[in-house]
Design an enzyme around this catalytic site. Sequence first.
Site, PDB file in Angstrom:
ATOM      1  N   LYS A  19      22.755   1.013  49.075  1.00  0.00           N
ATOM      2  CA  LYS A  19      22.836   0.712  47.782  1.00  0.00           C
ATOM      3  C   LYS A  19      23.723   1.807  47.204  1.00  0.00           C
ATOM      4  CE  LYS A  19      22.033  -2.484  44.735  1.00  0.00           C
ATOM      5  NZ  LYS A  19      22.030  -3.940  45.351  1.00  0.00           N
ATOM      6  N   LYS A  57      22.984  -8.957  57.376  1.00  0.00           N
ATOM      7  CA  LYS A  57      21.612  -9.855  57.561  1.00  0.00           C
ATOM      8  C   LYS A  57      21.653 -10.876  56.509  1.00  0.00           C
ATOM      9  CE  LYS A  57      18.500  -7.116  54.489  1.00  0.00           C
ATOM     10  NZ  LYS A  57      17.656  -6.442  54.077  1.00  0.00           N
ATOM     11  N   LYS A 113      19.628 -12.719  49.991  1.00  0.00           N
ATOM     12  CA  LYS A 113      19.695 -13.595  48.707  1.00  0.00           C
ATOM     13  C   LYS A 113      20.869 -14.367  48.797  1.00  0.00           C
ATOM     14  CE  LYS A 113      19.302 -10.106  46.249  1.00  0.00           C
ATOM     15  NZ  LYS A 113      20.005  -9.635  45.112  1.00  0.00           N
TER      16      LYS A 113
HETATM   17  P1  TYM Z   1      11.879  -9.320  51.184  1.00  0.00           P
HETATM   18  O1  TYM Z   1      11.139 -10.382  50.100  1.00  0.00           O
HETATM   19  O2  TYM Z   1      13.224  -8.990  51.449  1.00  0.00           O
HETATM   20  O3  TYM Z   1      11.688 -10.325  52.581  1.00  0.00           O
HETATM   21  C1  TYM Z   1      10.332 -10.755  53.019  1.00  0.00           C
HETATM   22  C2  TYM Z   1      10.148 -10.860  54.393  1.00  0.00           C
HETATM   23  O4  TYM Z   1      11.266 -11.523  54.927  1.00  0.00           O
HETATM   24  C3  TYM Z   1      11.854 -10.823  56.103  1.00  0.00           C
HETATM   25  N1  TYM Z   1      13.411 -10.919  56.075  1.00  0.00           N
HETATM   26  C4  TYM Z   1      14.010 -11.279  57.161  1.00  0.00           C
HETATM   27  N2  TYM Z   1      13.722 -11.391  58.483  1.00  0.00           N
HETATM   28  C5  TYM Z   1      14.646 -11.874  59.403  1.00  0.00           C
HETATM   29  N3  TYM Z   1      15.972 -11.887  59.127  1.00  0.00           N
HETATM   30  C6  TYM Z   1      16.334 -11.680  57.859  1.00  0.00           C
HETATM   31  N4  TYM Z   1      17.601 -12.033  57.597  1.00  0.00           N
HETATM   32  C7  TYM Z   1      15.565 -11.373  56.811  1.00  0.00           C
HETATM   33  N5  TYM Z   1      15.306 -10.929  55.373  1.00  0.00           N
HETATM   34  C8  TYM Z   1      14.213 -10.881  55.139  1.00  0.00           C
HETATM   35  C9  TYM Z   1      11.799  -9.264  55.684  1.00  0.00           C
HETATM   36  O5  TYM Z   1      11.624  -8.347  56.697  1.00  0.00           O
HETATM   37  C10 TYM Z   1      10.260  -9.336  55.009  1.00  0.00           C
HETATM   38  O6  TYM Z   1       9.359  -9.442  56.124  1.00  0.00           O
HETATM   39  N6  TYM Z   1       9.940  -4.839  50.527  1.00  0.00           N
HETATM   40  C11 TYM Z   1       9.504  -6.274  51.086  1.00  0.00           C
HETATM   41  C12 TYM Z   1       8.485  -6.810  50.546  1.00  0.00           C
HETATM   42  C13 TYM Z   1       7.117  -6.242  50.642  1.00  0.00           C
HETATM   43  C14 TYM Z   1       6.169  -6.021  51.562  1.00  0.00           C
HETATM   44  C15 TYM Z   1       5.069  -5.324  51.197  1.00  0.00           C
HETATM   45  C16 TYM Z   1       6.215  -6.374  52.897  1.00  0.00           C
HETATM   46  C17 TYM Z   1       6.745  -5.486  49.457  1.00  0.00           C
HETATM   47  N7  TYM Z   1       5.076  -4.823  49.862  1.00  0.00           N
HETATM   48  C18 TYM Z   1       3.992  -4.915  52.000  1.00  0.00           C
HETATM   49  C19 TYM Z   1       5.077  -5.947  53.910  1.00  0.00           C
HETATM   50  C20 TYM Z   1       4.082  -5.388  53.293  1.00  0.00           C
HETATM   51  C21 TYM Z   1      10.950  -7.163  51.024  1.00  0.00           C
HETATM   52  O7  TYM Z   1      11.515  -6.776  50.090  1.00  0.00           O
HETATM   53  O8  TYM Z   1      10.798  -8.298  51.484  1.00  0.00           O
END
Ligand code: TYM
Length: 344
Positions: free
Chosen positions: A119, A205, A208
């Site tokens: 970022k 990847k 959004k």
């Molecule tokens: P977030 O909301 O961006 O994504 C949720 C989950 O989806 C997975 N993911 C993907 N997996 C494969 N290919 C992709 N293109 C892809 N994009 C997203 C992410 O790896 C994630 O598992 N910081 C975390 C949320 C979070 C969290 C936690 C996760 C907050 N506290 C505690 C585990 C434990 C996040 O932003 O995920």
Amino acid sequence: MARVFSGIKPTGDMHLGNYLGAVRRWVDSQPAPATPEARQHEAIFCVVDLHAITMPWDPAELTESTLRLATMLMAAGLEEDRSLLFVQSHVRAHAELTWLLNCVASFGELRRMTQFKDKSAKQGDGEVESLTVGFFDYPVLMVSDILLYDTAEVPVGDDQRQHVELARDVAIRFNSRFGDTFVVPKAVFPPIGARVMDLQRPDAKMSKSEDSPQGTILVLDDPKAIERKIKSAVTDSGSEIRHDRDEKPGVSNLIEIYGAVTGASIADVEKEFDGKQYGVFKVAVADAVVEFLRPVQARYAQLAADPGEVERRLAVGADAATALADPVLARATRAAGLLPRRSA
Ligand code: TYM
């Protein structure tokens, strides 16, 4: 059984990367149905709204997308008698433990987090200055989410690897400084689909939809949109349907998606489409994805008609999560020497 915890941000709508990388595994990790009295709470999932406000946000949209995402998780198959589902801001211990762990995690550790580095690299110097403190501190909130539930396993996509490593490091440091307090967690990844790439930019990847609407398949996209997006996916020069992430990132991504939704291995997919044209392959991928998402979309439509029921379930989840998290928070504050509050 190992306690499982994971979370997802209510920013934008759930996409195929979230579903294949994480949510599908959450559904599978739920233990067999327990009676309500004998709930084991071994699988805990959280809509992490406090993480969604680390970048500028619209309040009304946040409220809506939090409810929508919870509904989607239920539609995906999180069941009330097999797992806990709640909203992060409903359980105060998350924010409280974050403060304590802010005083254990180091500035250098957070500055080295890929997400922060990416970022800051994308923005000019002036703009880095205006990133919020919350954005910088986000990984510590995530560490708290995980450690609060004595979590053993965190099912996530590949992009969260570094954050779960931080949770391990902070837990180990805290335990060695203040005595055994936290369970040291580990990340678990799906064998295929841990990193679903953007269909238009297969070197990035899938993320959004606002960033790349044509490159992102949303779980609620209708069949026509899914077909259109997959048909226009960037493929590579040559015509072989072969998995090679470096040489053929576009085709490799489609092979992985097809494998993940049909259960086939990469080698099986290569064999199935040996000698076939890209066009034929894309039609097969689109059909497979449409069929894969159809039942989730149907359940979503039913559940979305009754938001009161979704909110009821979130309230039950928040109560149960609070009951699990509060004693762990108390254990940590006591170990750190904060004076326990006596009743008056
Ligand atoms: P977030 O909301 O961006 O994504 C949720 C989950 O989806 C997975 N993911 C993907 N997996 C494969 N290919 C992709 N293109 C892809 N994009 C997203 C992410 O790896 C994630 O598992 N910081 C975390 C949320 C979070 C969290 C936690 C996760 C907050 N506290 C505690 C585990 C434990 C996040 O932003 O995920």
